[in-house]
Structure formats: structure tokens, C-alpha cells
Scaffold this motif. Structure first.
Motif, PDB file in Angstrom:
ATOM      1  N   VAL A  63       0.857  -1.182   0.000  1.00 14.20           N
ATOM      2  CA  VAL A  63       0.000   0.000   0.000  1.00 14.20           C
ATOM      3  C   VAL A  63       0.895   1.235   0.000  1.00 14.20           C
ATOM      4  CG1 VAL A  63      -1.790   1.233   1.258  1.00 14.20           C
ATOM      5  CG2 VAL A  63      -1.687  -1.251   1.345  1.00 14.20           C
ATOM      6  N   THR A  64       0.600   2.211  -0.847  1.00 17.13           N
ATOM      7  CA  THR A  64       1.364   3.462  -0.792  1.00 17.13           C
ATOM      8  C   THR A  64       0.418   4.650  -0.802  1.00 17.13           C
ATOM      9  OG1 THR A  64       1.584   3.448  -3.171  1.00 17.13           O
ATOM     10  CG2 THR A  64       3.445   2.618  -1.932  1.00 17.13           C
ATOM     11  N   VAL A  65       0.963   5.785  -0.370  1.00 16.48           N
ATOM     12  CA  VAL A  65       0.208   7.028  -0.308  1.00 16.48           C
ATOM     13  C   VAL A  65       0.662   7.859  -1.498  1.00 16.48           C
ATOM     14  CG1 VAL A  65      -0.211   9.034   1.161  1.00 16.48           C
ATOM     15  CG2 VAL A  65       0.288   6.818   2.188  1.00 16.48           C
ATOM     16  N   PRO A  66      -0.212   8.647  -2.112  1.00 16.18           N
ATOM     17  CA  PRO A  66       0.230   9.487  -3.229  1.00 16.18           C
ATOM     18  C   PRO A  66       1.395  10.398  -2.862  1.00 16.18           C
ATOM     19  CG  PRO A  66      -2.094   9.856  -2.683  1.00 16.18           C
ATOM     20  CD  PRO A  66      -1.642   8.669  -1.918  1.00 16.18           C
ATOM     21  N   GLY A  67       2.323  10.573  -3.793  1.00 14.01           N
ATOM     22  CA  GLY A  67       3.587  11.269  -3.518  1.00 14.01           C
ATOM     23  C   GLY A  67       3.457  12.613  -2.830  1.00 14.01           C
ATOM     24  N   GLY A  68       2.493  13.409  -3.261  1.00 13.33           N
ATOM     25  CA  GLY A  68       2.357  14.745  -2.697  1.00 13.33           C
ATOM     26  C   GLY A  68       1.964  14.738  -1.231  1.00 13.33           C
ATOM     27  N   MET A  69       1.343  13.641  -0.796  1.00  7.77           N
ATOM     28  CA  MET A  69       0.840  13.572   0.572  1.00  7.77           C
ATOM     29  C   MET A  69       1.847  12.913   1.513  1.00  7.77           C
ATOM     30  SD  MET A  69      -2.541  14.388   0.314  1.00  7.77           S
ATOM     31  CE  MET A  69      -3.523  13.328   1.347  1.00  7.77           C
ATOM     32  N   ALA A  70       2.903  12.332   0.945  1.00  7.62           N
ATOM     33  CA  ALA A  70       3.769  11.436   1.713  1.00  7.62           C
ATOM     34  C   ALA A  70       4.271  12.065   3.006  1.00  7.62           C
ATOM     35  CB  ALA A  70       4.934  10.979   0.852  1.00  7.62           C
ATOM     36  N   SER A  71       4.759  13.327   2.923  1.00  8.98           N
ATOM     37  CA  SER A  71       5.380  13.893   4.115  1.00  8.98           C
ATOM     38  C   SER A  71       4.325  14.210   5.178  1.00  8.98           C
ATOM     39  CB  SER A  71       6.160  15.144   3.744  1.00  8.98           C
ATOM     40  OG  SER A  71       5.287  16.117   3.238  1.00  8.98           O
ATOM     41  N   TYR A  72       3.129  14.629   4.745  1.00  6.40           N
ATOM     42  CA  TYR A  72       2.061  14.878   5.720  1.00  6.40           C
ATOM     43  C   TYR A  72       1.670  13.583   6.418  1.00  6.40           C
ATOM     44  CZ  TYR A  72       1.605  19.234   3.182  1.00  6.40           C
ATOM     45  OH  TYR A  72       1.852  20.427   2.590  1.00  6.40           O
ATOM     46  N   PHE A  73       1.669  12.529   5.637  1.00  3.44           N
ATOM     47  CA  PHE A  73       1.306  11.233   6.186  1.00  3.44           C
ATOM     48  C   PHE A  73       2.312  10.802   7.251  1.00  3.44           C
ATOM     49  CE2 PHE A  73       0.682   6.651   6.080  1.00  3.44           C
ATOM     50  CZ  PHE A  73      -0.688   6.609   6.137  1.00  3.44           C
ATOM     51  N   SER A  74       3.596  11.021   6.947  1.00  4.36           N
ATOM     52  CA  SER A  74       4.624  10.678   7.928  1.00  4.36           C
ATOM     53  C   SER A  74       4.438  11.502   9.194  1.00  4.36           C
ATOM     54  CB  SER A  74       6.010  10.942   7.344  1.00  4.36           C
ATOM     55  OG  SER A  74       6.194  10.170   6.193  1.00  4.36           O
ATOM     56  N   LEU A  75       4.053  12.754   9.011  1.00  5.92           N
ATOM     57  CA  LEU A  75       3.842  13.632  10.166  1.00  5.92           C
ATOM     58  C   LEU A  75       2.692  13.101  11.022  1.00  5.92           C
ATOM     59  CD1 LEU A  75       4.922  16.252  11.352  1.00  5.92           C
ATOM     60  CD2 LEU A  75       3.097  17.446  10.176  1.00  5.92           C
ATOM     61  N   ALA A  76       1.612  12.653  10.373  1.00  4.02           N
ATOM     62  CA  ALA A  76       0.483  12.086  11.105  1.00  4.02           C
ATOM     63  C   ALA A  76       0.929  10.864  11.901  1.00  4.02           C
ATOM     64  CB  ALA A  76      -0.632  11.710  10.134  1.00  4.02           C
ATOM     65  N   THR A  77       1.810  10.063  11.288  1.00  2.00           N
ATOM     66  CA  THR A  77       2.330   8.888  11.981  1.00  2.00           C
ATOM     67  C   THR A  77       3.095   9.300  13.234  1.00  2.00           C
ATOM     68  OG1 THR A  77       2.587   7.917   9.806  1.00  2.00           O
ATOM     69  CG2 THR A  77       3.603   6.762  11.639  1.00  2.00           C
ATOM     70  N   LEU A  78       3.882  10.360  13.090  1.00  2.00           N
ATOM     71  CA  LEU A  78       4.655  10.856  14.229  1.00  2.00           C
ATOM     72  C   LEU A  78       3.707  11.316  15.345  1.00  2.00           C
ATOM     73  CD1 LEU A  78       7.697  11.296  14.761  1.00  2.00           C
ATOM     74  CD2 LEU A  78       7.286  13.693  14.329  1.00  2.00           C
ATOM     75  N   ALA A  79       2.632  12.035  14.964  1.00  2.00           N
ATOM     76  CA  ALA A  79       1.656  12.482  15.955  1.00  2.00           C
ATOM     77  C   ALA A  79       1.029  11.285  16.640  1.00  2.00           C
ATOM     78  CB  ALA A  79       0.589  13.341  15.281  1.00  2.00           C
ATOM     79  N   GLY A  80       0.773  10.228  15.862  1.00  2.00           N
ATOM     80  CA  GLY A  80       0.218   8.998  16.435  1.00  2.00           C
ATOM     81  C   GLY A  80       1.132   8.406  17.493  1.00  2.00           C
TER      82      GLY A  80
END
Lengths: 259, 121
Positions: free
Chosen positions: B21-38
Motif C-alpha cells: 500500500v502506498t500514499v500518493p507522492g504529494g501527501m507522503a510527508s504529511y502522512f509521515s507527520l500524522a504517523t509521528l503524531a500517532g
């Protein structure tokens, strides 16, 4: 039987566990995405949504513009053909125009010649090699420029690199990991096709101290260059823009005044 | 029992990692940030649990709201040209380290207490 304290402890551990599962999923997806980005682009940075968008936009604009150019050239061809079917005088004009276009590289050309393939070496430089030695394992823009120069000096009349016709205004230059020729991005291998005297061109490249030997100076990197003689090569026409924005032809009257 | 969260993390990871499963490229860094918040919420929850202050409403809302806020702020920062992404990483990262050190402290204290009790008993 569990004590109230133990029940309380179990609830929070259960909740934390459920969230851990979700977080594990998030982490896996984030990791996978970053890996895919690295593999696809060769860029290791994690922060480039803006760049991605800009690139996609530029690519799109590029496509649109290229289609526009193709459309205009088609139209121009039709006008010129219509001109050629007119009276005697216009037919002469049309033939002159065709000759000029052929000389400028705006029409495809065919004839005998050689095909030179330049590619990045399959050998790996020693890991402790200095940076400039490592660079020698890669084909650079300057290699292509030198090659084209040698070919022209040996009598080449029409040259194309990976399908891009080299004309008077063609620029060959590295931009990051790719090389741009006529503003079209390409990378190794580079197939350089040259129409001209095959013998002269081949021996010009192979002469002692010549182009081919450049790949043997520090190490045997002869896998980076291949030369093939061809009885018949067809190089495509230049397809980029032919509009001059600054240069204007000098009229015949003006040259007289200077004299 | 204590190792359940770690097991959960691994299970979740495996579920998503292998089906590609992958996240669209433009969203990748925001997604990582959400993971960090988690992760921030997760360690915060463990710490609260160890301190006997765990409340599931705070825990769950913290997880969702923190992740969304971090992403929103980073996005806003990108739009106005201020790197709020870094601010979020520093804030969340700092809290994660703080919580981890507190968790370690409670854990070590508990071990020491248990040892003392067993030697006395």
C-alpha cells in the motif's frame, strides 16, 4: 477473578494495543511510500510535495506545447504543399524552401554513416576512488558534445542523438541526472547517428589519442562506447520550435551601406 | 500483557507493509507527520496508564486531533511559505522523547520496588 485495579490496567493496555495496530499500519504505509519515492525518483529527500506538483505541471505544459508545435508544423507543411502545386515560379520557390529546410535539419535525412552508442559503464569504480575517477564511469554532456564535434570535423552532414536532430541551435547539457538535448530529457544509453563518410568518421574517432581512447585513460572503460558502420541511416527532422525571438535577417540594402 | 501494544504494532505493520500500500507522492510527508503524531499519542497513553491517569476519551481524541492538527499546520505552513512542518516535528519529537524517558523511569522504579519486596518477603 480480577481485582478492580487489574481491570483498569487491562482496559488501558487494550486501548493502547488497538491504537498500536493502527499506528503500525500508518508506519508501514509511510515507510513503503518513502521507499517507493526513493526507488522511483532517486531522490532521498522526504519533503517534496511542492516539487512533485511543479514537475507534474511542467510535464503537462510540455506535452501541450509539443502537441501545439506538431500541429503548427503540420499546418505549415500543408501551406507549403499548396504553394508547390501553384505556378512555375511558386514551384521554384517551393524547391528552394525544401532545400533550405533540408540544410537546416527540418526534414529527415538518409544516407550511409555510423552509429555510436555511449552508455554508462557497467563496471563499478573502486569504492575508495576519488570523485573525479567515479565521474569517468558515467557519460556526461561533454562526451556527447565532443563526439558530435569530432563527427562534424570528420565530415558528418546530419546527426541525431536518441532521435533528437542536432541543428545549429541545439544545446546539449546536463541537468541533474538527465541530459537535455533540444530541451528533451534523456539518459544513458545515447545513440548518436551520423550521416557522412563512414570510414573517415570511424577512423577519426579511433585515432591514437582520439575520442575512443579517452575511455581507456585511467581504466579500460571501453564498454562505454560502441561504433557500428551503417549502409543506411535515417535521422529524423528537428521537431522543436523554430521561432527566433531576437535574431532578424539583415536586408541586402544594409550590407551595401556598410560597404 | 505488557507486550501486547508492541505485538499490535508489529501486526499492523505486517498487514499493510506486504500488500504494497502506498500514499500518493504529494501527501507522503504529511502522512509521515500524522504517523509521528500517532506515536506521540501512543507513548502519552502508555505514560498516563503507568501513572494511573489514563482516560480513554483523552487518549482517543488526542490521537485523532493531534494528527489532524499537525498535518493541517504543516499544510498551512507550506501554503504560506513557513516551514511549520519542522515545528511540528520538533514539538512532537520532544514530547515523544520526554514520554519515553518517563516510561523508562516508571518501569525501572517498578522493577526496583518489586525486587525490594521479594527480598523483604
Amino acid at each position: 477473578m480480577s481485582t478492580p485495579l487489574e481491570t483498569k490496567r487491562n482496559t488501558w493496555i487494550m486501548q493502547v494495543t488497538v491504537l498500536s495496530v493502527v499506528l503500525g499500519m500508518l508506519l508501514a504505509a509511510a515507510l513503503k511510500t518513502q521507499q517507493t519515492i526513493k526507488i522511483k525518483s532517486g531522490i532521498t529527500t522526504t519533503r517534496f510535495p511542492g516539487l512533485v506538483q511543479a514537475l507534474q505541471q511542467e510535464r503537462h505544459t510540455n506535452e501541450v506545447l509539443r502537441a501545439e508545435i506538431a500541429g503548427y508544423q503540420e499546418k505549415l507543411k500543408k501551406y507549403q504543399e499548396a504553394l508547390g502545386q501553384g505556378s512555375n515560379r511558386t514551384q521554384v520557390l517551393y524547391q528552394d524552401l525544401e532545400t533550405a529546410k533540408f540544410l537546416a535539419g527540418l526534414t529527415p535525412a538518409t544516407g550511409p554513416g555510423i552509429e555510436v552508442v555511449l552508455r554508462d559503464s557497467k563496471k563499478r569504480p573502486p569504492p575508495d576512488a576519488p570523485e573525479d575517477l567515479k565521474q569517468e564511469y558515467i557519460i556526461h554532456d561533454r562526451d556527447i558534445r565532443t563526439l558530435i564535434n569530432e563527427l562534424l570535423a570528420a565530415g558528418a552532414e546530419a546527426i541525431a542523438v536518441n532521435g533528437q536532430r542536432i541543428i545549429a541551435t541545439s544545446a546539449i547539457r546536463c541537468s541533474g541526472p538527465v541530459t537535455k538535448i533540444n530541451d528533451v530529457e534523456m539518459s544513458s544509453p545515447f545513440v548518436v547517428q551520423a550521416i557522412g563518410p563512414p570510414d573517415t568518421m570511424e577512423s577519426a574517432l579511433k585515432m591514437p589519442g582520439g575520442f575512443v581512447e579517452q575511455f581507456m585513460i585511467t581504466e579500460d572503460l571501453s564498454d562505454m562506447i560502441q561504433i557500428r558502420r551503417k549502409n543506411s541511416i535515417t535521422v529524423p527532422a528537428y521537431t522543436g520550435s523554430t521561432q527566433f525571438l531576437y535574431a532578424k535577417p539583415v536586408g541586402p540594402q544594409k550590407t551595401k551601406e556598410v560597404e | 500483557m505488557t507486550w501486547l501494544p508492541l505485538l499490535g504494532l508489529i501486526v499492523g505493520f505486517v498487514i499493510i507493509y506486504f500488500p504494497n500500500v502506498t500514499v500518493p507522492g504529494g501527501m507522503a510527508s504529511y502522512f509521515s507527520l500524522a504517523t509521528l503524531a500517532g506515536f506521540d499519542s501512543l507513548f502519552g497513553g502508555i505514560r498516563a496508564g503507568l501513572e494511573d491517569k489514563f482516560r480513554s476519551d483523552i487518549f482517543l481524541s488526542g490521537f485523532i486531533v493531534n494528527a489532524l492538527l499537525a498535518v493541517l499546520l504543516a499544510y498551512l505552513g507550506d501554503q504560506i511559505g513557513v516551514d511549520l512542518f519542522l515545528a511540528a516535528v520538533v514539538a512532537l519529537g520532544g514530547r515523544i522523547f520526554l514520554n519515553l524517558s518517563l516510561i523508562r523511569r516508571y518501569w525501572l522504579t517498578n522493577i526496583a520496588l518489586a525486587k525490594r519486596e521479594s527480598s523483604q518477603g
